[in-house]
Scaffold this active site. Structure first.
Site, mmCIF file in Angstrom:
data_model
loop_
_atom_site.group_PDB
_atom_site.id
_atom_site.type_symbol
_atom_site.label_atom_id
_atom_site.label_comp_id
_atom_site.label_asym_id
_atom_site.label_seq_id
_atom_site.Cartn_x
_atom_site.Cartn_y
_atom_site.Cartn_z
ATOM 1 N N GLU A 183 16.391 81.324 38.174
ATOM 2 C CA GLU A 183 16.571 80.789 36.827
ATOM 3 C C GLU A 183 15.233 80.381 36.196
ATOM 4 O O GLU A 183 15.198 79.588 35.257
ATOM 5 C CB GLU A 183 17.519 79.590 36.871
ATOM 6 C CG GLU A 183 18.913 79.943 37.375
ATOM 7 C CD GLU A 183 19.811 78.722 37.465
ATOM 8 O OE1 GLU A 183 20.290 78.250 36.422
ATOM 9 O OE2 GLU A 183 20.020 78.240 38.603
ATOM 10 N N SER A 188 23.639 79.817 36.590
ATOM 11 C CA SER A 188 23.503 80.737 35.464
ATOM 12 C C SER A 188 24.253 82.050 35.662
ATOM 13 O O SER A 188 23.872 83.080 35.107
ATOM 14 C CB SER A 188 22.020 81.029 35.167
ATOM 15 O OG SER A 188 21.368 79.861 34.755
ATOM 16 N N TYR A 235 22.651 82.957 27.557
ATOM 17 C CA TYR A 235 21.321 82.604 27.064
ATOM 18 C C TYR A 235 20.774 83.478 25.938
ATOM 19 O O TYR A 235 19.885 83.043 25.213
ATOM 20 C CB TYR A 235 20.326 82.622 28.228
ATOM 21 C CG TYR A 235 20.682 81.641 29.317
ATOM 22 C CD1 TYR A 235 20.595 80.272 29.081
ATOM 23 C CD2 TYR A 235 21.132 82.069 30.544
ATOM 24 C CE1 TYR A 235 20.932 79.358 30.060
ATOM 25 C CE2 TYR A 235 21.474 81.163 31.551
ATOM 26 C CZ TYR A 235 21.367 79.818 31.290
ATOM 27 O OH TYR A 235 21.705 78.915 32.268
ATOM 28 N N ARG A 280 26.455 68.102 33.992
ATOM 29 C CA ARG A 280 27.402 68.839 33.148
ATOM 30 C C ARG A 280 28.428 69.526 34.032
ATOM 31 O O ARG A 280 28.086 70.324 34.902
ATOM 32 C CB ARG A 280 26.670 69.891 32.316
ATOM 33 C CG ARG A 280 27.449 70.372 31.096
ATOM 34 C CD ARG A 280 26.845 71.620 30.486
ATOM 35 N NE ARG A 280 27.125 72.789 31.312
ATOM 36 C CZ ARG A 280 26.204 73.637 31.763
ATOM 37 N NH1 ARG A 280 24.927 73.434 31.495
ATOM 38 N NH2 ARG A 280 26.559 74.673 32.496
ATOM 39 N N ASP A 312 31.486 72.084 34.554
ATOM 40 C CA ASP A 312 32.129 73.269 33.988
ATOM 41 C C ASP A 312 33.584 73.296 34.436
ATOM 42 O O ASP A 312 33.880 73.089 35.625
ATOM 43 C CB ASP A 312 31.409 74.531 34.441
ATOM 44 C CG ASP A 312 29.987 74.605 33.902
ATOM 45 O OD1 ASP A 312 29.731 74.001 32.839
ATOM 46 O OD2 ASP A 312 29.130 75.254 34.536
ATOM 47 N N GLU A 359 32.079 73.712 38.739
ATOM 48 C CA GLU A 359 30.843 73.242 39.365
ATOM 49 C C GLU A 359 30.218 72.139 38.531
ATOM 50 O O GLU A 359 30.595 71.914 37.380
ATOM 51 C CB GLU A 359 29.852 74.390 39.564
ATOM 52 C CG GLU A 359 29.423 75.094 38.312
ATOM 53 C CD GLU A 359 28.534 76.298 38.613
ATOM 54 O OE1 GLU A 359 27.297 76.132 38.540
ATOM 55 O OE2 GLU A 359 29.057 77.380 38.918
ATOM 56 N N ASN A 419 26.442 70.767 37.245
ATOM 57 C CA ASN A 419 25.020 71.041 37.069
ATOM 58 C C ASN A 419 24.286 69.711 36.982
ATOM 59 O O ASN A 419 24.606 68.882 36.117
ATOM 60 C CB ASN A 419 24.796 71.842 35.789
ATOM 61 C CG ASN A 419 25.585 73.143 35.776
ATOM 62 O OD1 ASN A 419 25.133 74.145 36.290
ATOM 63 N ND2 ASN A 419 26.781 73.112 35.188
ATOM 64 N N GLY A 437 20.630 72.905 31.412
ATOM 65 C CA GLY A 437 19.686 73.568 30.525
ATOM 66 C C GLY A 437 19.366 72.744 29.287
ATOM 67 O O GLY A 437 20.183 71.966 28.801
#
Length: 324
Positions: free
Chosen positions: A32, A160, A230, A269, A271, A285, A287, A291
Site C-alpha cells: 500500500e 486495500s 483510490y 475505521r 468496514d 475488518e 483499519n 487512509g
C-alpha cells in the site's frame, strides 16, 4: 458536547510550537506504499498549514536508524499495511519513547491479522462472516459446502483489497487462493455477505471513543477493489447514507464494540456489510491507520460531523502518545 465541539475545545488549548519537530511517516515497504505516500502528503500539508514544524520521513527509502537521528518530538503514522500498521513500527517507536498517533502494538498487530481479529470479535459475540483458512491442500469442495458461493478470498494481512478475489464458481477457488498466497502465507476464505457496504470511522480511546457518521459505499458492479477505492470517479460515497436511522445506529454501536474489543486508540475505521435478507450488519475488518487521501473516508465522515481535514489531522497529532 458533540465531537466537533470537543475537537475545537481541544485545539484551542494546543500550543503548536510545543508539539516540537513532527515526523510524518509515509510510504514504507508494504503493498500500500503508493496510497501511503498520498495519505502522508495530505497529512504533511495539513500540519504545515497549521504552523506545525512537520517533516516527511519515508522508512521505505530512509534507514530506520535515521529516524532517531532526526530527533522528532512526535510522529504521525500515515503508513498503511505491513511495517507500519501492523505493530512493528509502533514497537520501534515505543522503544524510542517517541509519541505516535493511533493504536499501540497489540491492537495494531491484532487488527492487521484478519484471522486474529475474527477470533477476538467472535469471543465478544460480535457478528462477522464465517471463514476458513486455506492452504494448497485445502478441500475446496468442503470450503464451498461450509461457506457457500460466492466466496471472498483474501490475504490475511493485506489491506486495500490487495490480492482479493470474489469467487463465483467452484473451479475458480484454487486460482483465487494462489493469487492471495503470493502476498501472504496465510489466506482466508470468507462467507460473502450480499448487501450494502458501509464504513464507520471511530475516534478516541476506550469508553470515550465515539463513532462518526456512517458512509455508504456504492462501487461499480458492487466491486470495491483497489482501483475503485483510490482511482475511480465512479465509486459513490454517501454520507448521510440514506439508510434507516436505527440501522445506522446499530452499525455505529457494532463498530464501537469492535474498536474497543481490539483495544484501539486514537482512530480507526470499521468496514461493515449489511445482509440484504436480514438487515444484519457484519464486521469485515478494522483499519487502525486509515487512509487520508482525497478519496479517504475518515476525513469525509469528520467533515460530515463538522470537523475540517486540517483540524482533524492536528487533533489526531495532539493525541499522540506512548501506549506501553
Amino acid at each position: 458536547m458533540n465531537w466537533s465541539e470537543e475537537v475545537q475545545k481541544d485545539l484551542s488549548q494546543v500550543n503548536v510550537a510545543a508539539l516540537g519537530k513532527v515526523g510524518v511517516l509515509l510510504g514504507g515497504k508494504s503493498g500500500e506504499r503508493d496510497i501511503s505516500l498520498m495519505s502522508g502528503k495530505g497529512v504533511l500539508d495539513a500540519l504545515i498549514s497549521k504552523g506545525v514544524n512537520a517533516h516527511a520521513f519515508d522508512p521505505g527509502q530512509q534507514a530506520i536508524t535515521e529516524l532517531a537521528a532526526q530527533k522528532f518530538d512526535r510522529v504521525f503514522i500515515a503508513l498503511h499495511g505491513r511495517y507500519g500498521e501492523d505493530g512493528t513500527m509502533q514497537g520501534l517507536l515505543e522503544q524510542m519513547n517517541l509519541p505516535y498517533t493511533g493504536s499501540g502494538v497489540l491492537a495494531s498487530a491484532l487488527a492487521i491479522d484478519k484471522q486474529a481479529t475474527k477470533r477476538l470479535w467472535s469471543s465478544f459475540d460480535l457478528a462477522t462472516p464465517r471463514f476458513a483458512m486455506l492452504n494448497a491442500k485445502s478441500d475446496w469442495q468442503k470450503i464451498i459446502q461450509d461457506l457457500g458461493l460466492p466466496i471472498i478470498v483474501k490475504p490475511a494481512r493485506e489491506g486495500s483489497s490487495l490480492g482479493l478475489s470474489k469467487v463465483m464458481k467452484a473451479e475458480d477457488l484454487p486460482a483465487a487462493y494462489a493469487l492471495a498466497a503470493k502476498l501472504d502465507r496465510d489466506v482466508m476464505a470468507e462467507q460473502c455477505i450480499i448487501g450494502e457496504e458501509l464504513t464507520c470511522p471511530i475516534v478516541g480511546d476506550g469508553e470515550n471513543a465515539r463513532a462518526l457518521p456512517v458512509i455508504r459505499i456504492v462501487a461499480p458492479d458492487s466491486n470495491y477493489d483497489y482501483h475503485n477505492k483510490y482511482f475511480s470517479d465512479d465509486t459513490k460515497y454517501l454520507c448521510p447514507t440514506g439508510l434507516d436511522l436505527a440501522l445506522e445506529t446499530k452499525v455505529q454501536e457494532l463498530a464501537l464494540s469492535a474498536y474497543r474489543a481490539l483495544g484501539c486508540k486514537g482512530w480507526g475505521r470499521a468496514d461493515v456489510m449489511i445482509d440484504q435478507k436480514t438487515n444484519q450488519p457484519y464486521l469485515l475488518e478494522m483499519n487502525t491507520a486509515p487512509g487520508m487521501t482525497g478519496h479517504s473516508l475518515v476525513p469525509m465522515a469528520a467533515k460530515a460531523a463538522g470537523v475540517e481535514y486540517a483540524d482533524l489531522v492536528l487533533w489526531l497529532l495532539s493525541k499522540a502518545g506512548i501506549h506501553s
